[in-house]
Motif scaffolding. Structure first.
Motif, PDB file in Angstrom:
ATOM      1  N   ARG A 332      14.505  14.203   4.372  1.00 12.94           N
ATOM      2  CA  ARG A 332      14.366  13.411   5.590  1.00 12.94           C
ATOM      3  C   ARG A 332      15.681  12.751   6.007  1.00 12.94           C
ATOM      4  NH1 ARG A 332       8.545  10.286   4.583  1.00 12.94           N
ATOM      5  NH2 ARG A 332       7.247  12.200   4.466  1.00 12.94           N
ATOM      6  N   ILE A 333      16.606  12.646   5.091  1.00 15.88           N
ATOM      7  CA  ILE A 333      17.907  12.024   5.391  1.00 15.88           C
ATOM      8  C   ILE A 333      18.793  13.076   6.047  1.00 15.88           C
ATOM      9  CG2 ILE A 333      19.941  10.898   4.428  1.00 15.88           C
ATOM     10  CD1 ILE A 333      18.209   9.880   2.153  1.00 15.88           C
ATOM     11  N   ARG A 334      19.075  12.907   7.327  1.00 14.97           N
ATOM     12  CA  ARG A 334      19.883  13.866   8.072  1.00 14.97           C
ATOM     13  C   ARG A 334      21.324  13.396   8.253  1.00 14.97           C
ATOM     14  NH1 ARG A 334      17.232  17.806   6.789  1.00 14.97           N
ATOM     15  NH2 ARG A 334      18.707  18.954   8.102  1.00 14.97           N
ATOM     16  N   ILE A 335      21.540  12.098   8.343  1.00 20.18           N
ATOM     17  CA  ILE A 335      22.891  11.520   8.468  1.00 20.18           C
ATOM     18  C   ILE A 335      23.038  10.435   7.406  1.00 20.18           C
ATOM     19  CG2 ILE A 335      24.481  10.240   9.964  1.00 20.18           C
ATOM     20  CD1 ILE A 335      23.168  11.526  12.368  1.00 20.18           C
ATOM     21  N   TRP A 336      24.132  10.477   6.660  1.00 20.89           N
ATOM     22  CA  TRP A 336      24.328   9.488   5.593  1.00 20.89           C
ATOM     23  C   TRP A 336      25.794   9.077   5.487  1.00 20.89           C
ATOM     24  CZ3 TRP A 336      27.121  11.013   1.063  1.00 20.89           C
ATOM     25  CH2 TRP A 336      27.418  12.383   0.993  1.00 20.89           C
ATOM     26  N   GLU A 337      25.987   7.883   4.925  1.00 23.09           N
ATOM     27  CA  GLU A 337      27.326   7.315   4.740  1.00 23.09           C
ATOM     28  C   GLU A 337      27.705   7.371   3.269  1.00 23.09           C
ATOM     29  OE1 GLU A 337      29.769   3.089   5.312  1.00 23.09           O
ATOM     30  OE2 GLU A 337      27.777   3.365   6.200  1.00 23.09           O
ATOM     31  N   CYS A 338      28.879   7.868   3.002  1.00 22.96           N
ATOM     32  CA  CYS A 338      29.345   8.000   1.622  1.00 22.96           C
ATOM     33  C   CYS A 338      29.642   6.624   1.037  1.00 22.96           C
ATOM     34  CB  CYS A 338      30.599   8.879   1.572  1.00 22.96           C
ATOM     35  SG  CYS A 338      31.340   9.006  -0.077  1.00 22.96           S
ATOM     36  N   PRO A 339      29.037   6.247  -0.099  1.00 24.50           N
ATOM     37  CA  PRO A 339      29.335   4.949  -0.728  1.00 24.50           C
ATOM     38  C   PRO A 339      30.764   4.850  -1.237  1.00 24.50           C
ATOM     39  CG  PRO A 339      27.264   5.863  -1.549  1.00 24.50           C
ATOM     40  CD  PRO A 339      27.960   6.960  -0.787  1.00 24.50           C
ATOM     41  N   GLY A 340      31.426   5.990  -1.444  1.00 26.23           N
ATOM     42  CA  GLY A 340      32.773   5.971  -1.983  1.00 26.23           C
ATOM     43  C   GLY A 340      33.847   5.750  -0.932  1.00 26.23           C
ATOM     44  N   CYS A 341      33.866   6.596   0.100  1.00 26.39           N
ATOM     45  CA  CYS A 341      34.913   6.502   1.126  1.00 26.39           C
ATOM     46  C   CYS A 341      34.370   6.046   2.479  1.00 26.39           C
ATOM     47  CB  CYS A 341      35.625   7.844   1.296  1.00 26.39           C
ATOM     48  SG  CYS A 341      34.537   9.166   1.915  1.00 26.39           S
ATOM     49  N   HIS A 342      33.052   5.801   2.558  1.00 23.13           N
ATOM     50  CA  HIS A 342      32.384   5.310   3.773  1.00 23.13           C
ATOM     51  C   HIS A 342      32.503   6.283   4.956  1.00 23.13           C
ATOM     52  CE1 HIS A 342      31.679   1.468   1.805  1.00 23.13           C
ATOM     53  NE2 HIS A 342      32.964   1.456   1.443  1.00 23.13           N
ATOM     54  N   ALA A 343      32.697   7.561   4.671  1.00 21.88           N
ATOM     55  CA  ALA A 343      32.673   8.563   5.737  1.00 21.88           C
ATOM     56  C   ALA A 343      31.217   8.869   6.099  1.00 21.88           C
ATOM     57  CB  ALA A 343      33.375   9.835   5.286  1.00 21.88           C
ATOM     58  N   VAL A 344      30.958   9.020   7.379  1.00 18.57           N
ATOM     59  CA  VAL A 344      29.609   9.308   7.861  1.00 18.57           C
ATOM     60  C   VAL A 344      29.471  10.821   8.058  1.00 18.57           C
ATOM     61  CG1 VAL A 344      27.904   8.903   9.672  1.00 18.57           C
ATOM     62  CG2 VAL A 344      29.450   7.062   8.968  1.00 18.57           C
ATOM     63  N   HIS A 345      28.430  11.387   7.455  1.00 14.30           N
ATOM     64  CA  HIS A 345      28.268  12.842   7.465  1.00 14.30           C
ATOM     65  C   HIS A 345      26.950  13.254   8.097  1.00 14.30           C
ATOM     66  CE1 HIS A 345      31.722  13.365   4.840  1.00 14.30           C
ATOM     67  NE2 HIS A 345      31.185  12.545   3.944  1.00 14.30           N
TER      68      HIS A 345
END
Length: 365
Positions: A332-345
C-alpha cells in the motif's frame, strides 16, 4: 535460426471436413500409442517411437482402419513423435505425464512436414498436403518452410503456423540501458521515471464476458444453440488475447529498439499466481509472456537481457544511499521517504533504478 509465423486460412467446406478428419485420426493414433505405452509400462517393457510407429503401420493394413490411409501419413507420424517428446519431457521433469486427447477439446491441431516443396505459398493460397490450395491471409514474407501446424481454434477459425528459416539482422538502437519494474496498477515503471499504464483488457471486457457466460449457462447441453453461444464466449476471450498480445509486442519492440541493455526481475510468476487474491490480475497482465518476448527479440537483434535475482529488495532499497527500509514491504505504500538521506521515492521508479544498478553490477561481475 527458425521462427513461427501464423497466418489465418479460409478452407472451403470440403477442406474443413478433411481437416477435421485428419484431426480425428491424429487424436486416435496418439491415444492408441499412449495406451500402448501404458500397457508396456505395466508389463515392465519400454515402448518408444519405433514400436508405436510399427503399430501404426499394422493398423493401416487392417480393413477396419482403412480410413487412416485417407489422411496425411506424415501428420499421423508427427502425432506419435509428439507423444514420444511428451514422455521425454516428463522423465526430464519439464512437463507432466502425457494424457489422452479428447474430441471435446475445442482447440485441435496437427503438424505436417514440408517434403519436396509440397508446402508452399502461391499467390493468395497456401498449398498443403492432401488439402490442396487453401486461401490464406498472408501478412509478411516467409522463407524456407520446414513444417506447418494447422490449428482449429475454439472460436471456429483456422490458422496455419509456419516454421520457417530466418536470419534476423542486428538492429541499430540508441544504446541506452534501462531497468524495468513490472506491476499491476501500472504495467511497468522504468529507471528513467516513465510509466506505462496497465490496459486491463480482461477487466474492460468482463461485463460482456459475464453476460455471454450467463447466456451459455442457460443453453441446453448438447444443443446447437449452446454451441453457437460457446463460440460467442470464445470470441470474447480471443479478442482479449489478441489485444494483449498486440500491446505486449509493441512495448517489447519499443524497448529493444531504444535500449542495448534491459534489466528485469527474475520473477517466479507461476508461484505468484498461487495467491488467490492477485491471481486474476497477475494472469491478465501477462508478465511471463512480456519477458519471453524481450528475451527472444534480444537474441534476434543483438541486445542484452540481465535478470536480477528474485529476492533482491528493489522496492525497499533507497536508490540514492542504499538504505533498506523494511516498512516498504507493504504494497500500500507507494511513495516513501528514506530515513537515511531523506530522499523521497516513488516506489516503482525507485525499484526500476535499483534493478538497473543491480543488473549492471551482474554484467560487470
Amino acid at each position: 535460426m527458425q521462427k513461427g509465423i501464423k497466418f489465418r486460412i479460409y478452407p472451403n467446406k470440403g477442406q474443413k471436413a478433411f481437416i477435421h478428419q485428419t484431426l480425428g485420426c491424429c487424436r486416435f493414433i496418439y491415444n492408441r500409442g499412449l495406451a500402448m505405452c501404458k500397457e508396456g509400462y505395466e508389463k515392465g517393457e519400454k515402448i518408444g517411437y519405433g514400436q508405436t510407429s510399427a503399430m501404426l503401420t499394422e493398423l493401416k493394413k487392417q480393413e477396419e482402419f482403412a480410413f487412416l490411409k485417407e489422411v496425411d501419413s506424415i501428420a499421423l507420424q508427427q502425432s506419435l513423435r509428439d507423444l514420444d517428446r511428451g514422455f521425454v519431457n516428463f522423465f526430464q521433469k519439464r512437463a507432466s505425464h502425457p494424457t489422452f486427447k479428447s474430441k471435446h477439446n475445442h482447440f485441435q491441431s496437427y503438424r505436417t512436414v514440408n517434403q519436396k516443396d509440397n508446402i508452399r505459398i502461391v499467390g493468395r493460397y497456401i498449398k498443403l498436403p492432401k488439402l490442396g490450395y487453401v486461401k490464406v491471409r498472408q501478412s509478411m514474407e516467409v522463407g524456407n518452410i520446414h513444417h506447418v501446424t494447422i490449428e482449429h481454434t475454439p472460436s471456429g477459425k483456422y490458422f496455419a503456423v509456419l516454421n520457417v528459416e530466418s536470419e534476423p539482422e542486428p538492429r541499430p538502437n540508441q544504446g541506452g540501458t534501462i531497468g524495468i519494474d513490472v506491476g499491476i496498477k501500472t504495467f511497468y515503471s522504468d529507471s528513467n521515471g516513465n510509466t506505462v499504464a496497465n490496459p486491463k483488457y480482461l477487466e474492460r471486457s468482463m461485463r460482456k464476458l459475464v453476460r455471454e457466460q450467463r447466456r451459455l449457462s442457460r443453453r441446453e447441453k448438447g444443443s446447437h444453440n449452446r454451441d453457437k453461444q460457446r463460440i460467442r464466449v470464445a470470441k470474447v476471450h480471443e479478442k482479449v488475447t489478441n489485444q494483449r498480445n498486440d500491446f505486449l509486442q509493441k512495448q517489447s519492440t519499443m524497448l529493444v529498439c531504444e535500449n542495448q541493455t534491459i534489466c528485469i526481475e527474475d520473477l517466479h510468476v507461476k508461484g505468484m499466481i498461487r495467491n488467490h487474491k492477485l491471481a486474476k490480475s497477475i494472469a491478465s497482465v501477462s508478465w511471463a509472456k512480456f519477458f519471453e518476448m524481450l528475451e527472444y527479440k534480444a537474441v534476434w537483434y543483438g541486445n542484452e537481457i540481465r535478470k536480477v535475482p528474485t529476492m533482491y529488495p528493489s522496492s525497499q532499497t533507497c536508490s540514492s544511499c542504499g538504505y533498506r527500509n523494511p516498512l516498504v514491504k507493504n504494497l500500500r505504500i507507494r511513495i516513501w521517504e528514506c530515513p537515511g538521506c531523506h530522499a523521497v521515492h516513488d516506489r516503482d521508479t525507485n525499484a526500476g533504478i535499483n534493478i538497473l544498478k543491480k543488473g549492471l553490477q551482474l554484467q560487470s561481475a
